[in-house]
Design an enzyme around this catalytic site. Sequence first.
Site, short mmCIF file in Angstrom:
data_model
loop_
_atom_site.label_atom_id
_atom_site.label_comp_id
_atom_site.label_asym_id
_atom_site.label_seq_id
_atom_site.Cartn_x
_atom_site.Cartn_y
_atom_site.Cartn_z
N PRO A 2 0.83 -1.21 0.00
CA PRO A 2 0.00 0.00 0.00
C PRO A 2 0.86 1.26 0.00
O PRO A 2 1.87 1.34 0.72
CB PRO A 2 -0.80 -0.13 1.29
CG PRO A 2 -0.79 -1.58 1.62
CD PRO A 2 0.53 -2.10 1.13
N GLU A 3 0.45 2.24 -0.79
CA GLU A 3 1.20 3.49 -0.90
C GLU A 3 0.29 4.65 -0.48
O GLU A 3 -0.73 4.45 0.17
CB GLU A 3 1.73 3.65 -2.33
CG GLU A 3 2.64 2.50 -2.76
CD GLU A 3 3.13 2.63 -4.20
OE1 GLU A 3 3.33 3.77 -4.67
OE2 GLU A 3 3.29 1.58 -4.86
N LYS A 58 3.30 6.04 4.31
CA LYS A 58 2.61 4.76 4.21
C LYS A 58 2.13 4.24 5.57
O LYS A 58 1.68 3.11 5.68
CB LYS A 58 3.54 3.72 3.58
CG LYS A 58 4.05 4.08 2.19
CD LYS A 58 5.02 3.01 1.69
CE LYS A 58 5.62 3.37 0.35
NZ LYS A 58 6.57 2.34 -0.14
N HIS A 92 -7.79 -15.92 10.49
CA HIS A 92 -6.99 -15.45 9.35
C HIS A 92 -6.44 -14.05 9.57
O HIS A 92 -5.65 -13.57 8.75
CB HIS A 92 -7.84 -15.47 8.08
CG HIS A 92 -8.17 -16.85 7.61
ND1 HIS A 92 -8.95 -17.08 6.50
CD2 HIS A 92 -7.84 -18.07 8.10
CE1 HIS A 92 -9.08 -18.39 6.32
NE2 HIS A 92 -8.42 -19.00 7.28
N ARG A 111 2.12 -10.31 7.88
CA ARG A 111 3.27 -11.20 8.08
C ARG A 111 4.56 -10.39 8.12
O ARG A 111 5.51 -10.75 8.79
CB ARG A 111 3.33 -12.23 6.95
CG ARG A 111 2.11 -13.13 6.88
CD ARG A 111 1.92 -13.92 8.17
NE ARG A 111 0.70 -14.72 8.15
CZ ARG A 111 0.26 -15.43 9.17
NH1 ARG A 111 0.94 -15.43 10.31
NH2 ARG A 111 -0.86 -16.13 9.09
N ARG A 260 14.11 -2.99 -7.76
CA ARG A 260 12.70 -2.61 -7.82
C ARG A 260 12.11 -2.89 -9.20
O ARG A 260 12.79 -2.73 -10.22
CB ARG A 260 12.52 -1.11 -7.50
CG ARG A 260 12.75 -0.76 -6.04
CD ARG A 260 12.44 0.71 -5.80
NE ARG A 260 12.48 1.05 -4.39
CZ ARG A 260 11.48 0.92 -3.55
NH1 ARG A 260 10.32 0.44 -3.99
NH2 ARG A 260 11.60 1.26 -2.29
#
Length: 272
Positions: A2-3, A58, A92, A111, A260
């Site tokens: 996510p940005e 972020k 979950h 994670r 990248r």
Amino acid sequence: MPEWPEMEHYRTQLSPLISGQKVTGIVVNRPATINEPVDVFTTALIGRSILFVERRGKHLLFHLDDGNRLHLHLMLGGWLAYGEHGPKKDSHFQVILTFGDGFSLYFGGLRLGYLHRISAKVVIEQMKELGPDPFDSRLTLEAFHNRMAGKRGRLKTTLTDQRFLAGIGNCYSDEICFDARVHPAFAVNKLDPSVSERIYRSMHKVLQEAKEAGGYMDHPLTPEDTVTGGYNNQCRVYDRQGEPCYDCGNEIKFETLAGRKMFFCPNCQKDS
């Protein structure tokens, strides 16, 4: 990962839902996601209210009524859900916060990400290396020029450097470069001021459009959410390797730069 658009979209969606709400229940399924023993974390949060939600780059900061913060960094694969029930089994999710109205905030995919309870002083220390927000009023065109003039290296690695600007990552650096018609591997110290201005304008344009479209992540925040992920089908180059450019029809190329991913149109984004 996510940005800026995804995290700002989360902030604007979450703020009216949880601001003023009291935490009444906590489930921690993955202790490594938090920064203190589960019993300490739970005892400290039960009964606390969330005053408001802040975003820095972020990162999301949930301001608590005792002066502390919950610091969320989703990292790669992290996402959020909110409602009376989660979209998956509770097991979950790494952490679940339940509020007084019976609704819960579900933290999934953490994670690599984390949710830490920290003080305001620690926030200042942890965030001190972050560069300005792309929409910071102090980041004028002149200030942007000055920051670019002091950089070396390639455009993409500069835009994704969180010490230079906070919030831009792989996806939107490529989208900004395409909109500005600049190759993402172009040397920053060789950019003309006119090209630097195009990048500055494209940065604001692309990020705002992506935020309004709900970003590119495809995890709806609530069952009624039909906006989140709307930008996924609007990307011009990112993750479109081998597909035709929408503007010229040439094939979108993929390369790596300093480890990248880099997507670009070799025809529309010739060296400036």
